[in-house]
Scaffold this active site. Structure first.
Site, PDB file in Angstrom:
ATOM      1  N   ASP A   1      21.113  20.297 -48.500  1.00  0.00           N
ATOM      2  CA  ASP A   1      20.567  19.235 -49.347  1.00  0.00           C
ATOM      3  C   ASP A   1      19.100  18.948 -49.045  1.00  0.00           C
ATOM      4  O   ASP A   1      18.398  18.350 -49.863  1.00  0.00           O
ATOM      5  CB  ASP A   1      21.405  17.962 -49.144  1.00  0.00           C
ATOM      6  CG  ASP A   1      21.034  16.872 -50.130  1.00  0.00           C
ATOM      7  OD1 ASP A   1      21.006  17.158 -51.345  1.00  0.00           O
ATOM      8  OD2 ASP A   1      20.768  15.739 -49.697  1.00  0.00           O
TER       9      ASP A   1
ATOM     10  N   LEU B   1      20.168  11.315 -55.933  1.00  0.00           N
ATOM     11  CA  LEU B   1      19.021  11.379 -56.835  1.00  0.00           C
ATOM     12  C   LEU B   1      17.974  12.400 -56.398  1.00  0.00           C
ATOM     13  O   LEU B   1      16.911  12.477 -57.001  1.00  0.00           O
ATOM     14  CB  LEU B   1      18.362   9.994 -56.927  1.00  0.00           C
ATOM     15  CG  LEU B   1      19.217   8.907 -57.581  1.00  0.00           C
ATOM     16  CD1 LEU B   1      18.527   7.560 -57.468  1.00  0.00           C
ATOM     17  CD2 LEU B   1      19.503   9.231 -59.030  1.00  0.00           C
ATOM     18  N   ARG B   2      18.286  13.180 -55.356  1.00  0.00           N
ATOM     19  CA  ARG B   2      17.305  14.169 -54.924  1.00  0.00           C
ATOM     20  C   ARG B   2      17.067  15.219 -56.000  1.00  0.00           C
ATOM     21  O   ARG B   2      15.975  15.770 -56.113  1.00  0.00           O
ATOM     22  CB  ARG B   2      17.759  14.843 -53.631  1.00  0.00           C
ATOM     23  CG  ARG B   2      17.531  14.010 -52.389  1.00  0.00           C
ATOM     24  CD  ARG B   2      17.395  14.879 -51.144  1.00  0.00           C
ATOM     25  NE  ARG B   2      17.210  14.037 -49.973  1.00  0.00           N
ATOM     26  CZ  ARG B   2      18.177  13.686 -49.149  1.00  0.00           C
ATOM     27  NH1 ARG B   2      19.407  14.106 -49.370  1.00  0.00           N
ATOM     28  NH2 ARG B   2      17.939  12.924 -48.104  1.00  0.00           N
ATOM     29  N   GLY B   3      18.095  15.522 -56.781  1.00  0.00           N
ATOM     30  CA  GLY B   3      17.936  16.506 -57.846  1.00  0.00           C
ATOM     31  C   GLY B   3      16.880  16.099 -58.847  1.00  0.00           C
ATOM     32  O   GLY B   3      15.984  16.878 -59.197  1.00  0.00           O
TER      33      GLY B   3
END
Length: 332
Positions: free
Chosen positions: A189, A270-272
């Site tokens: 991630d 919300l990293r995407g």
């Protein structure tokens, strides 16, 4: 002498991902999975030679940009600013924790009776690249260290009577063969972009790879001279992209597309979305566009999202196909 980045045949997705991290290091690094002998290590080391040099304090082991940024435990013999290549540091498998984070300098302790800190690989990689080959085979305790540092951007050493802190901000690049094991989800991630590479399928491409590599092995200096103009052009575009990045905009329509894509794919957190946004903006800046558009978003979506998908037992399609399908449905 390093093989020129511009001379790498094919592998366009891998090269694009690395260029984007050069334009915006905040994207979060690159994970490259694929067959052996596909140029993964060559590309990482070639990128370091391609990037413009960094200005840093001559005597600082952490590559500090100014004397004010030098950690207080460093004693400077010379604080003048010098220009040096962007560091690309290899983190080998089986490395000890002391070698990664730094530890007590035994020689100084024995000869002078003083406690002194010997910086590790994280200090050397600050403001540069940290490269881990066969990252999926990395020991868990080293993975935990990297996770802590990636989160904070700071290396903290509290042992043997030492209390040391120093900045450790770098672009993490990992490569490996998926047949040899998967990466821990927590580390996976942390990578902003993910790339899948394979051996060239066209005979003409394979011939060109052999031709260029043979020419480089026989006379590296002549080969570098031949590709110098292409290298300089690419370096200039990266420098221009860095300068243009702060002013490069992304409208509400792009933000909506980022969120819609991640919702459609069921990516966690919300990293995407944030990675999609930064990568789209970096690509726009690299290409000289004033604003990121859906076109840039389409091109970076597989890089930013393929490693963030949950496994779907009812869908046997690979992650790249699933991302492509979502792009066509959401961005139609």
């Amino acid at each position: 002498m390093t093989y020129p980045f511009a001379a790498i045949v094919g592998q366009d997705e891998m090269k694009l991902a690395m260029i984007l991290t050069a334009v915006d290091p905040g994207i979060g690094g690159v994970l490259v999975f694929g067959d052996r002998g596909t140029g993964k290590s060559t590309a990482v080391r070639a990128l370091g030679a391609l990037l413009p040099p960094l200005n840093m304090v001559a005597g600082c082991p952490c590559n500090s940009a100014s004397a004010d940024a030098v950690p207080d435990w460093v004693t400077l013999a010379d604080d003048k600013i010098v220009s040096r290549p962007t560091p690309v540091v290899d983190l080998p498998l089986g490395v000890t924790e002391d070698r990664v984070t730094g530890a007590l300098d035994i020689e100084t302790a024995l000869t002078r009776g003083e406690k002194a800190f010997q910086p590790g690989l994280l200090a050397r990689a600050n403001r540069g690249y940290l490269y881990i080959d066969e990252i999926n085979l990395l020991e868990d305790h080293v993975v935990d260290l990297l996770l802590d540092v990636a989160q904070s951007g700071e290396n903290v050493v509290e042992r043997e009577g030492l209390s040391i802190r120093h900045p450790a901000r770098f672009v993490l690049v990992g490569s490996g063969n998926p047949e040899e094991g998967e990466l821990r989800p927590q580390l996976l991630d942390r990578f902003g972009l993910s790339v899948e590479v394979g051996s060239p399928s066209e005979i003409s491409d394979r011939i060109e790879v052999i031709r260029r590599r043979d020419a480089y092995d026989r006379d590296p200096a002549a080969f570098a001279d031949k590709w110098a103009d292409a290298q300089n052009d690419l370096r200039a575009r990266i420098v221009a992209g860095r300068s243009a990045l702060p002013a490069t905009e992304a409208g509400d329509d792009v933000l909506h597309d980022c969120a819609a894509l991640c919702l459609a794919l069921g990516s966690d957190g919300l990293r995407g979305e944030l990675t999609l946004l930064r990568a789209s903006r970096a690509l726009a800046a690299f290409e000289g566009a004033a604003q990121a558009t859906r076109d840039q978003l389409r091109r970076v979506a597989p890089l930013a999202l393929r490693h963030r998908l949950r496994r779907d037992p009812l869908d046997e399609a690979g992650s790249t196909i699933r991302v492509g399908r979502a792009v066509e449905e959401v961005l139609a």
